[in-house]
Design an enzyme around this catalytic site. Structure first.
Site, PDB file in Angstrom:
ATOM      1  N   THR A 169       0.851  -1.180   0.000  1.00 17.07           N
ATOM      2  CA  THR A 169       0.000   0.000   0.000  1.00 17.07           C
ATOM      3  C   THR A 169       0.889   1.233   0.000  1.00 17.07           C
ATOM      4  OG1 THR A 169      -1.688   1.226   1.191  1.00 17.07           O
ATOM      5  CG2 THR A 169      -0.343  -0.261   2.520  1.00 17.07           C
ATOM      6  N   HIS A 170       0.545   2.181  -0.875  1.00 21.39           N
ATOM      7  CA  HIS A 170       1.384   3.370  -1.081  1.00 21.39           C
ATOM      8  C   HIS A 170       0.520   4.624  -0.895  1.00 21.39           C
ATOM      9  CE1 HIS A 170       4.569   5.846  -2.691  1.00 21.39           C
ATOM     10  NE2 HIS A 170       3.664   6.436  -3.455  1.00 21.39           N
TER      11      HIS A 170
ATOM     12  N   ASP B 189       6.212  -5.407  -8.031  1.00 22.10           N
ATOM     13  CA  ASP B 189       7.100  -6.000  -9.032  1.00 22.10           C
ATOM     14  C   ASP B 189       8.520  -5.518  -8.755  1.00 22.10           C
ATOM     15  OD1 ASP B 189       7.255  -3.443 -10.001  1.00 22.10           O
ATOM     16  OD2 ASP B 189       6.240  -3.851 -11.896  1.00 22.10           O
TER      17      ASP B 189
ATOM     18  N   GLY C  61      10.148  -2.981  -9.756  1.00 23.17           N
ATOM     19  CA  GLY C  61      10.374  -1.536  -9.736  1.00 23.17           C
ATOM     20  C   GLY C  61       9.970  -0.937  -8.398  1.00 23.17           C
TER      21      GLY C  61
ATOM     22  N   ASP D  88       7.268   0.863  -6.624  1.00 24.27           N
ATOM     23  CA  ASP D  88       5.843   1.223  -6.683  1.00 24.27           C
ATOM     24  C   ASP D  88       5.296   1.207  -8.118  1.00 24.27           C
ATOM     25  OD1 ASP D  88       5.852   1.621  -3.884  1.00 24.27           O
ATOM     26  OD2 ASP D  88       6.572   3.670  -4.131  1.00 24.27           O
TER      27      ASP D  88
HETATM   28  C1  GRF Z   1       1.156   4.125   5.119  1.00 25.29           C
HETATM   29  O1  GRF Z   1       0.644   5.368   4.708  1.00 25.29           O
HETATM   30  C2  GRF Z   1       1.879   3.426   3.992  1.00 25.29           C
HETATM   31  O2  GRF Z   1       1.301   3.610   2.756  1.00 25.29           O
HETATM   32  C3  GRF Z   1       3.203   4.129   4.051  1.00 25.29           C
HETATM   33  O3  GRF Z   1       3.493   4.218   5.413  1.00 25.29           O
HETATM   34  C4  GRF Z   1       2.278   4.290   6.140  1.00 25.29           C
HETATM   35  C5  GRF Z   1       2.290   3.192   7.167  1.00 25.29           C
HETATM   36  O4  GRF Z   1       1.439   3.472   8.205  1.00 25.29           O
HETATM   37  N1  GRF Z   1       4.200   3.443   3.278  1.00 25.29           N
HETATM   38  P1  GRF Z   1       1.180   2.414   9.379  1.00 25.29           P
HETATM   39  O5  GRF Z   1       2.544   1.927   9.871  1.00 25.29           O
HETATM   40  O6  GRF Z   1       0.346   1.308   8.824  1.00 25.29           O
HETATM   41  O7  GRF Z   1       0.471   3.205  10.445  1.00 25.29           O
END
Ligand code: GRF
Length: 209
Positions: A117-118, A150, A152, A154
């Site tokens: 998740t990004h 993958d 790369g 993100d």
């Molecule tokens: C999230 O926003 C994620 O996308 C980013 O870091 C944050 C992690 O938050 N890479 P948490 O540790 O789940 O509270």
């Protein structure tokens, strides 16, 4: 007699506060693993002493830490991480704020089963500072992207996205908090649907059955 529903095994990787992990834990506890379609079998991290690991321990889950600095090369670290994850025989691996890029061996084992998740609308603002970069660019909307990993940064096939408006008064932390509210719901929804329904990846398209 009805067949017992299949419960997919998840390993979740974290590097920080673990609120996305907590959202998954809460959803599974509330819905029940069978109805949700998945259970978390272990939580791994690239560093010790973080709230993400404490959340896993409070939930009674096994944890492991795999630190880059404990290995002579990045490849050895990657192989060790892949091995530590493999010990729990996951169906899916979820990077929930895991701030490391995995390597060849990890992807050879978990490619097509490794979800990240990004906190930005990919392909805009990839990398470690997606929130800061969107704000600095002057974007009026940003959000979050759940995607397969993958080789790369993100760049893997997108599974789902959530949109968040940027407010004039936003700083990085306020904007990231609003993104994370959307992100947690999106991650819970996506992981559950992938686990329950199955999916296929056709080029850049992810089809959830
Ligand atoms: C999230 O926003 C994620 O996308 C980013 O870091 C944050 C992690 O938050 N890479 P948490 O540790 O789940 O509270």
């Amino acid at each position: 007699m009805a067949a017992k529903p299949v419960v997919k095994r998840l390993v979740v990787l974290v590097s920080g506060s673990g609120t996305n992990l907590q959202a998954l834990l809460d959803a599974i506890a509330t819905t029940g693993a069978e109805a949700y379609g998945a259970e978390i079998v272990a939580v791994g991290a690239d560093r010790a002493g973080i709230e993400g690991l404490a959340r896993a321990e409070r939930a009674g889950l096994p944890t492991f830490v795999c630190r880059v600095k404990d290995y002579a090369t990045r490849e050895e670290w990657d192989a060790a991480l892949a091995g530590a994850v493999a010990a729990y025989e996951p169906d899916l691996v979820v990077s929930a704020g895991f701030m490391k890029i995995v390597g060849k061996e990890f992807l050879a084992r978990y490619g097509g089963r490794f979800i990240n998740t990004h906190p930005a609308l990919l392909p805009s603002f990839p990398g470690a500072h997606g929130v800061r970069d969107a704000l600095a660019y002057g974007a009026r909307v940003t959000g979050c992207t759940v995607h397969f990993v993958d080789d790369g940064v993100d760049t893997g096939p997108i599974i789902a996205q959530g949109v968040v408006e940027v407010r004039d008064e936003d700083d990085e932390s306020a904007l990231h908090e609003r993104i994370k509210e959307v992100e947690r719901r999106l991650l819970v929804d996506v992981v559950g649907r992938l686990a329950r329904n199955g999916y296929r990846i056709e080029g850049r398209k992810v089809v959830i059955q």
